[in-house]
Design a protein around this motif. Structure first.
Motif, PDB file in Angstrom:
ATOM      1  N   HIS A 134       0.831  -1.205   0.000  1.00 39.94           N
ATOM      2  CA  HIS A 134       0.000   0.000   0.000  1.00 39.94           C
ATOM      3  C   HIS A 134       0.861   1.248   0.000  1.00 39.94           C
ATOM      4  O   HIS A 134       2.076   1.177   0.186  1.00 39.94           O
ATOM      5  CB  HIS A 134      -0.929   0.055   1.221  1.00 39.94           C
ATOM      6  CG  HIS A 134      -0.559  -0.857   2.336  1.00 39.94           C
ATOM      7  ND1 HIS A 134      -1.248  -2.014   2.601  1.00 39.94           N
ATOM      8  CD2 HIS A 134       0.446  -0.827   3.227  1.00 39.94           C
ATOM      9  CE1 HIS A 134      -0.692  -2.635   3.627  1.00 39.94           C
ATOM     10  NE2 HIS A 134       0.336  -1.926   4.018  1.00 39.94           N
ATOM     11  N   PHE A 135       0.187   2.380  -0.199  1.00 36.96           N
ATOM     12  CA  PHE A 135       0.815   3.673   0.029  1.00 36.96           C
ATOM     13  C   PHE A 135       0.544   4.049   1.487  1.00 36.96           C
ATOM     14  O   PHE A 135      -0.578   3.875   1.983  1.00 36.96           O
ATOM     15  CB  PHE A 135       0.226   4.761  -0.874  1.00 36.96           C
ATOM     16  CG  PHE A 135       0.677   4.702  -2.302  1.00 36.96           C
ATOM     17  CD1 PHE A 135       2.023   4.811  -2.634  1.00 36.96           C
ATOM     18  CD2 PHE A 135      -0.239   4.562  -3.328  1.00 36.96           C
ATOM     19  CE1 PHE A 135       2.440   4.777  -3.950  1.00 36.96           C
ATOM     20  CE2 PHE A 135       0.165   4.531  -4.646  1.00 36.96           C
ATOM     21  CZ  PHE A 135       1.504   4.636  -4.967  1.00 36.96           C
ATOM     22  N   HIS A 136       1.562   4.553   2.159  1.00 35.17           N
ATOM     23  CA  HIS A 136       1.432   5.052   3.524  1.00 35.17           C
ATOM     24  C   HIS A 136       1.634   6.562   3.507  1.00 35.17           C
ATOM     25  O   HIS A 136       2.306   7.096   2.638  1.00 35.17           O
ATOM     26  CB  HIS A 136       2.531   4.454   4.422  1.00 35.17           C
ATOM     27  CG  HIS A 136       2.358   3.015   4.734  1.00 35.17           C
ATOM     28  ND1 HIS A 136       1.941   2.571   5.967  1.00 35.17           N
ATOM     29  CD2 HIS A 136       2.558   1.901   3.990  1.00 35.17           C
ATOM     30  CE1 HIS A 136       1.901   1.250   5.975  1.00 35.17           C
ATOM     31  NE2 HIS A 136       2.279   0.818   4.784  1.00 35.17           N
ATOM     32  N   PRO A 188      10.511  11.081   4.982  1.00 36.35           N
ATOM     33  CA  PRO A 188      11.427   9.938   4.927  1.00 36.35           C
ATOM     34  C   PRO A 188      12.022   9.675   6.318  1.00 36.35           C
ATOM     35  O   PRO A 188      12.288  10.602   7.067  1.00 36.35           O
ATOM     36  CB  PRO A 188      12.513  10.401   3.950  1.00 36.35           C
ATOM     37  CG  PRO A 188      11.840  11.429   3.094  1.00 36.35           C
ATOM     38  CD  PRO A 188      10.868  12.120   4.019  1.00 36.35           C
ATOM     39  N   GLY A 189      12.167   8.402   6.652  1.00 34.23           N
ATOM     40  CA  GLY A 189      12.736   8.045   7.949  1.00 34.23           C
ATOM     41  C   GLY A 189      11.718   7.935   9.066  1.00 34.23           C
ATOM     42  O   GLY A 189      12.071   7.633  10.199  1.00 34.23           O
ATOM     43  N   LYS A 190      10.450   8.179   8.759  1.00 31.90           N
ATOM     44  CA  LYS A 190       9.378   8.059   9.749  1.00 31.90           C
ATOM     45  C   LYS A 190       8.273   7.180   9.170  1.00 31.90           C
ATOM     46  O   LYS A 190       8.097   7.108   7.960  1.00 31.90           O
ATOM     47  CB  LYS A 190       8.822   9.434  10.107  1.00 31.90           C
ATOM     48  CG  LYS A 190       9.837  10.326  10.777  1.00 31.90           C
ATOM     49  CD  LYS A 190       9.235  11.650  11.168  1.00 31.90           C
ATOM     50  CE  LYS A 190      10.290  12.531  11.828  1.00 31.90           C
ATOM     51  NZ  LYS A 190       9.763  13.850  12.143  1.00 31.90           N
ATOM     52  N   LYS A 225       5.060  13.227   0.887  1.00 34.09           N
ATOM     53  CA  LYS A 225       4.777  12.624   2.184  1.00 34.09           C
ATOM     54  C   LYS A 225       4.079  11.263   2.095  1.00 34.09           C
ATOM     55  O   LYS A 225       3.528  10.780   3.084  1.00 34.09           O
ATOM     56  CB  LYS A 225       3.935  13.587   3.027  1.00 34.09           C
ATOM     57  CG  LYS A 225       4.695  14.851   3.393  1.00 34.09           C
ATOM     58  CD  LYS A 225       3.872  15.751   4.261  1.00 34.09           C
ATOM     59  CE  LYS A 225       4.672  16.990   4.653  1.00 34.09           C
ATOM     60  NZ  LYS A 225       3.896  17.877   5.507  1.00 34.09           N
ATOM     61  N   TRP A 226       4.104  10.642   0.913  1.00 33.19           N
ATOM     62  CA  TRP A 226       3.576   9.280   0.754  1.00 33.19           C
ATOM     63  C   TRP A 226       4.728   8.362   0.387  1.00 33.19           C
ATOM     64  O   TRP A 226       5.649   8.757  -0.327  1.00 33.19           O
ATOM     65  CB  TRP A 226       2.539   9.221  -0.361  1.00 33.19           C
ATOM     66  CG  TRP A 226       1.138   9.569   0.050  1.00 33.19           C
ATOM     67  CD1 TRP A 226       0.748  10.365   1.083  1.00 33.19           C
ATOM     68  CD2 TRP A 226      -0.054   9.143  -0.598  1.00 33.19           C
ATOM     69  NE1 TRP A 226      -0.613  10.465   1.113  1.00 33.19           N
ATOM     70  CE2 TRP A 226      -1.135   9.725   0.091  1.00 33.19           C
ATOM     71  CE3 TRP A 226      -0.327   8.354  -1.704  1.00 33.19           C
ATOM     72  CZ2 TRP A 226      -2.461   9.522  -0.267  1.00 33.19           C
ATOM     73  CZ3 TRP A 226      -1.645   8.146  -2.074  1.00 33.19           C
ATOM     74  CH2 TRP A 226      -2.705   8.730  -1.360  1.00 33.19           C
ATOM     75  N   TYR A 227       4.665   7.117   0.858  1.00 33.07           N
ATOM     76  CA  TYR A 227       5.642   6.116   0.440  1.00 33.07           C
ATOM     77  C   TYR A 227       4.934   4.808   0.109  1.00 33.07           C
ATOM     78  O   TYR A 227       3.881   4.489   0.666  1.00 33.07           O
ATOM     79  CB  TYR A 227       6.733   5.908   1.494  1.00 33.07           C
ATOM     80  CG  TYR A 227       6.291   5.447   2.862  1.00 33.07           C
ATOM     81  CD1 TYR A 227       6.222   4.081   3.172  1.00 33.07           C
ATOM     82  CD2 TYR A 227       5.991   6.357   3.864  1.00 33.07           C
ATOM     83  CE1 TYR A 227       5.851   3.652   4.439  1.00 33.07           C
ATOM     84  CE2 TYR A 227       5.627   5.939   5.128  1.00 33.07           C
ATOM     85  CZ  TYR A 227       5.549   4.586   5.419  1.00 33.07           C
ATOM     86  OH  TYR A 227       5.183   4.164   6.674  1.00 33.07           O
ATOM     87  N   GLN A 238       9.946   6.412  -0.980  1.00 32.12           N
ATOM     88  CA  GLN A 238       9.214   7.672  -0.852  1.00 32.12           C
ATOM     89  C   GLN A 238       8.853   8.190  -2.242  1.00 32.12           C
ATOM     90  O   GLN A 238       9.729   8.300  -3.112  1.00 32.12           O
ATOM     91  CB  GLN A 238      10.086   8.693  -0.111  1.00 32.12           C
ATOM     92  CG  GLN A 238       9.328   9.795   0.547  1.00 32.12           C
ATOM     93  CD  GLN A 238       8.723   9.391   1.886  1.00 32.12           C
ATOM     94  OE1 GLN A 238       9.153   8.422   2.500  1.00 32.12           O
ATOM     95  NE2 GLN A 238       7.734  10.131   2.328  1.00 32.12           N
ATOM     96  N   MET A 239       7.590   8.494  -2.472  1.00 31.16           N
ATOM     97  CA  MET A 239       7.141   9.008  -3.760  1.00 31.16           C
ATOM     98  C   MET A 239       7.634  10.451  -3.940  1.00 31.16           C
ATOM     99  O   MET A 239       7.474  11.274  -3.029  1.00 31.16           O
ATOM    100  CB  MET A 239       5.613   8.966  -3.869  1.00 31.16           C
ATOM    101  CG  MET A 239       5.016   7.567  -3.761  1.00 31.16           C
ATOM    102  SD  MET A 239       5.624   6.412  -5.019  1.00 31.16           S
ATOM    103  CE  MET A 239       4.893   7.099  -6.498  1.00 31.16           C
TER     104      MET A 239
END
Length: 141
Positions: A78-80, A85-87, A120-122, A138-139
């Motif tokens: 999924h996308f989160h 990045p790093g969180k 802010k999505w990965y 990270q997108m």
């Protein structure tokens, strides 16, 4: 005089419609998926890529995610977000399948679109050996 007012109104309306359409944009986003991007990082030899386009007019996100070399079958993908990045963050958009290649579309809310475009999505692929995520990227534009 009335014809002149109507003509001016029609020209203004046409310019407004054209101005709105001209501001629409299709934005490309990508992410390299790897274990070292996970939080915490892992030593997976797997790799992958997430590619997406976002239409700013329709707010439709179209995506394709591919991966290989995982420690086992993917059990989730999924996308989160939102997250730097790093969180870590919760699921922002679940995929219909976790099997590569993953393809889909979704209409995003204004808040989702703002987070996606702000990086802010990965994308995250989960396995039994790495339930928190085996591959992450990270997108970015």
């Amino acid at each position: 005089m009335t014809k002149a007012v109507r003509l001016a109104g029609a020209i203004l309306l046409g310019a407004t419609v054209l101005g709105t359409t001209a501001s629409a944009e299709v934005i490309k986003l990508t992410a390299e998926l790897k274990g070292s991007n996970e939080v915490p990082p892992n030593s997976s030899s797997g790799s992958g890529k997430a590619e997406a386009t976002f239409d700013t007019d329709s707010k439709v996100l179209t995506y394709a995610v591919t991966y290989s070399g995982l420690t086992g079958p993917a059990v989730g993908a999924h996308f989160h977000g939102p997250s730097e990045p790093g969180k870590n963050a919760g699921i922002a958009l679940p995929f219909k399948s976790a099997q590569s290649p993953i393809q889909g579309t979704a209409t995003l809310s204004d808040a989702q679109a703002a987070d996606l475009l702000a990086g802010k999505w990965y994308a995250n692929i989960h396995t039994a050996a790495n339930p928190g995520g085996e591959l992450r990227g990270q997108m970015a534009k």
